[in-house]
Design a protein around this motif. Structure first.
Motif, PDB file in Angstrom:
ATOM      1  N   VAL A 294      -3.063  -9.713 -16.903  1.00 11.86           N
ATOM      2  CA  VAL A 294      -2.052  -8.700 -17.192  1.00 11.86           C
ATOM      3  C   VAL A 294      -1.647  -8.769 -18.654  1.00 11.86           C
ATOM      4  O   VAL A 294      -1.605  -9.835 -19.263  1.00 11.86           O
ATOM      5  CB  VAL A 294      -0.808  -8.878 -16.290  1.00 11.86           C
TER       6      VAL A 294
ATOM      7  N   THR B 281      -2.213 -14.385 -16.136  1.00 13.79           N
ATOM      8  CA  THR B 281      -2.651 -13.854 -14.854  1.00 13.79           C
ATOM      9  C   THR B 281      -1.540 -13.949 -13.819  1.00 13.79           C
ATOM     10  O   THR B 281      -0.643 -14.784 -13.919  1.00 13.79           O
ATOM     11  CB  THR B 281      -3.886 -14.615 -14.329  1.00 13.79           C
TER      12      THR B 281
ATOM     13  N   ILE C 132       5.246  -5.124 -12.392  1.00 16.44           N
ATOM     14  CA  ILE C 132       5.593  -6.406 -11.788  1.00 16.44           C
ATOM     15  C   ILE C 132       7.125  -6.477 -11.736  1.00 16.44           C
ATOM     16  O   ILE C 132       7.816  -5.652 -12.345  1.00 16.44           O
ATOM     17  CB  ILE C 132       5.028  -7.592 -12.590  1.00 16.44           C
TER      18      ILE C 132
ATOM     19  N   SER D 243       0.559  -0.574 -14.336  1.00 11.12           N
ATOM     20  CA  SER D 243       0.983  -1.276 -13.133  1.00 11.12           C
ATOM     21  C   SER D 243       2.385  -1.823 -13.381  1.00 11.12           C
ATOM     22  O   SER D 243       2.902  -1.784 -14.509  1.00 11.12           O
ATOM     23  CB  SER D 243       0.013  -2.406 -12.790  1.00 11.12           C
TER      24      SER D 243
ATOM     25  N   ARG E 166      -0.257  -3.700 -18.212  1.00 13.16           N
ATOM     26  CA  ARG E 166      -1.630  -3.216 -18.059  1.00 13.16           C
ATOM     27  C   ARG E 166      -2.420  -4.303 -17.332  1.00 13.16           C
ATOM     28  O   ARG E 166      -2.363  -5.469 -17.722  1.00 13.16           O
ATOM     29  CB  ARG E 166      -2.274  -2.904 -19.408  1.00 13.16           C
ATOM     30  N   ALA E 167      -3.157  -3.906 -16.300  1.00 13.92           N
ATOM     31  CA  ALA E 167      -3.861  -4.879 -15.467  1.00 13.92           C
ATOM     32  C   ALA E 167      -5.363  -4.786 -15.686  1.00 13.92           C
ATOM     33  O   ALA E 167      -5.915  -3.694 -15.863  1.00 13.92           O
ATOM     34  CB  ALA E 167      -3.536  -4.645 -13.992  1.00 13.92           C
TER      35      ALA E 167
ATOM     36  N   LEU F 104       1.330  -7.271  -8.189  1.00 20.20           N
ATOM     37  CA  LEU F 104       1.257  -6.039  -8.980  1.00 20.20           C
ATOM     38  C   LEU F 104       1.334  -4.809  -8.093  1.00 20.20           C
ATOM     39  O   LEU F 104       0.780  -4.774  -6.994  1.00 20.20           O
ATOM     40  CB  LEU F 104      -0.043  -5.988  -9.787  1.00 20.20           C
TER      41      LEU F 104
ATOM     42  N   PRO G  49      -9.534  -7.436 -10.883  1.00 24.18           N
ATOM     43  CA  PRO G  49      -9.274  -8.663 -10.114  1.00 24.18           C
ATOM     44  C   PRO G  49     -10.477  -9.605 -10.150  1.00 24.18           C
ATOM     45  O   PRO G  49     -11.626  -9.161 -10.126  1.00 24.18           O
ATOM     46  CB  PRO G  49      -9.044  -8.139  -8.690  1.00 24.18           C
TER      47      PRO G  49
ATOM     48  N   ASP H  38      -6.961 -13.079  -8.606  1.00 24.27           N
ATOM     49  CA  ASP H  38      -6.035 -13.040  -9.732  1.00 24.27           C
ATOM     50  C   ASP H  38      -6.367 -11.873 -10.653  1.00 24.27           C
ATOM     51  O   ASP H  38      -7.510 -11.417 -10.719  1.00 24.27           O
ATOM     52  CB  ASP H  38      -6.077 -14.353 -10.520  1.00 24.27           C
ATOM     53  N   VAL H  39      -5.354 -11.417 -11.381  1.00 24.26           N
ATOM     54  CA  VAL H  39      -5.509 -10.272 -12.274  1.00 24.26           C
ATOM     55  C   VAL H  39      -4.946 -10.632 -13.647  1.00 24.26           C
ATOM     56  O   VAL H  39      -3.837 -11.167 -13.743  1.00 24.26           O
ATOM     57  CB  VAL H  39      -4.776  -9.031 -11.723  1.00 24.26           C
TER      58      VAL H  39
ATOM     59  N   GLU I 297      -2.970 -10.740  -7.177  1.00 24.31           N
ATOM     60  CA  GLU I 297      -3.066  -9.301  -6.942  1.00 24.31           C
ATOM     61  C   GLU I 297      -1.822  -8.770  -6.242  1.00 24.31           C
ATOM     62  O   GLU I 297      -1.365  -7.662  -6.518  1.00 24.31           O
ATOM     63  CB  GLU I 297      -4.298  -8.989  -6.093  1.00 24.31           C
TER      64      GLU I 297
ATOM     65  N   GLN J 280       0.196  -0.947  -8.278  1.00 25.45           N
ATOM     66  CA  GLN J 280      -0.636  -0.037  -9.036  1.00 25.45           C
ATOM     67  C   GLN J 280       0.045   1.319  -9.166  1.00 25.45           C
ATOM     68  O   GLN J 280       0.580   1.848  -8.186  1.00 25.45           O
ATOM     69  CB  GLN J 280      -1.996   0.139  -8.355  1.00 25.45           C
TER      70      GLN J 280
END
Length: 397
Positions: free
Chosen positions: A366, A321, A336, A334, A355-356, A327, A359, A363-364, A324, A329
């Motif tokens: 990934v 993770t 980073i 996405s 790929r995300a 990242l 949320p 946190d996301v 947010e 979009q």
């Protein structure tokens, strides 16, 4: 020694050639560096460098991936509903004319409270039939007793006793049926027995406590048994009724948590519920399955029929993770940024495709498309500044 004037032309030509050769050599020396320089290598389109001052001004912070338990979710739409037993449509058992309307939409009513009154000549006839049948039953009961006495004394015929029994039983059945019809209409049989007074109107009562949803009648209107006169809702057991698509049904189980928002109300808070029933058949038209969920906790500020957008949390697994804010979009993918080194005192960053997931609490989850160690130095804050700088290099806005 005398000077030979014949050498003048030869010396002049030699001097001219020497001067021309010297100029040509100088020109060649000046052009040599330009011809020797090689063309510059193209810049990496996924890399950008920033100075320490820019880095500080943008508030760029570094870190690595974190491992967290992240749930997967199923998207579903639906509405706030009440159980069928908490929704009542009040109708007339027997057709009649509306005499009075006693409630308004939105008004609270108690179980057994009248909501309207009806009148009809049929109501009078039915009460008359009951009183006549009651009197006839009394007469037939006395006649049956006389026939029993005569039968004991062996005076009367057996056939008369049997006829008396049959008439008495038949009239009793008529009396019981008429009494049941009067009770369905809302007429008190006990009051009719005690006083013998025929009432001209009958009340329509609510079988449950709740709020009046709709009133579909007005005084003087004729209504039949098929007409819905008043609707009452009990909001004590609100729940969600969601529609889940066929491809997602297998993931939904009883007990799973649901996060939902009420649409078109301007509310930003996210409410919770829990699945207590998953349908076992598809709706033929939409190919969806109905899922029911209890609100947690119970709420009184929602209304039946309000539309909701829900996320059913179906499973949990540990995943990489990032915040947010780390990242960028870009459609299905996405980006980073990772720090790759220094160049003339400037920090060099490289854009990485990921790929995300959705949320969760800021946190996301990934998934990196190319292998990347957990210890990679990543940008956790300030990614939008780097993306803007990268777009400048690409000639973007």
């Amino acid at each position: 020694m005398p000077f030979n004037f014949k050498l003048y032309p030869a010396l002049g030509a030699l001097a001219l050639l020497t001067a021309c050769g010297s100029k040509s050599g100088d020109a060649a020396k000046k052009d040599a560096p330009a011809q020797a320089a090689a063309p510059a290598a193209p810049a990496n389109p996924d890399q950008v460098s920033v100075s320490p001052a820019q880095e500080q001004a943008a508030g760029i912070t570094f870190g690595t991936f974190e491992r967290q338990n992240m749930t997967t979710e199923v998207q579903a739409n639906g509405s706030v509903e009440v159980p069928p037993q908490n929704r009542v449509s009040i109708t007339a058992v027997l057709g009649g004319y509306v005499q009075t309307v006693l409630v308004l939409p939105g008004e609270r009513v108690r179980a057994g409270a009248p909501v309207a009154t009806l009148r009809s000549p049929e109501y009078l006839t039915m009460q008359e039939t009951y009183l006549q049948s009651k009197a006839k039953v009394r007469f037939l009961a006395e006649d049956l007793e006389r026939q029993r006495v005569l039968d004991v004394e062996d005076v009367g015929a057996k056939r008369k006793l049997q006829m008396a029994r049959s008439d008495y039983a038949s009239e009793q059945a008529t009396l019981r049926a008429t009494a049941a019809q009067l009770r369905l209409l809302g007429i008190s049989v006990a009051h009719l027995d005690a006083t013998g007074q025929i009432v001209q109107s009958v009340p329509l009562t609510s079988p449950i406590s709740g709020y009046v949803k709709a009133v579909n009648i007005n005084p003087g209107q004729y209504v039949g048994p098929q007409d819905i006169l008043v609707e009452v809702l009990n909001r004590d057991d609100l729940h969600l009724e969601l529609k889940v698509f066929e491809k997602d049904v297998a993931q939904v189980k009883v007990g799973q948590k649901i996060l939902f928002k009420v649409q078109n109300t301007g509310r930003i808070e996210e409410l919770t519920a829990r699945v207590f029933l998953v349908g076992k058949a598809f709706d033929d038209n939409a190919r969806t399955v109905r899922v029911h969920a209890h609100l947690e906790p119970e709420r009184t500020d929602l209304l039946p029929g309000q539309f909701v957008a829900a996320r059913i949390q179906t499973a949990g697994a540990r995943a990489r993770t990032l915040p947010e804010g780390a990242l960028i979009q870009a459609g299905e993918l996405s980006y980073i940024f990772r720090a790759v080194g220094k160049d003339s005192g400037r920090t060099v960053f490289r854009r990485v495709k990921v790929r995300a997931g959705l949320p969760q609490h800021g946190d996301v989850a990934v998934t990196v498309l190319d292998p990347l160690p957990d210890t990679t130095k990543l940008v956790r804050k300030g990614a939008y500044f780097l993306d803007a700088e990268l777009r400048k290099g690409e000639g973007g806005d």
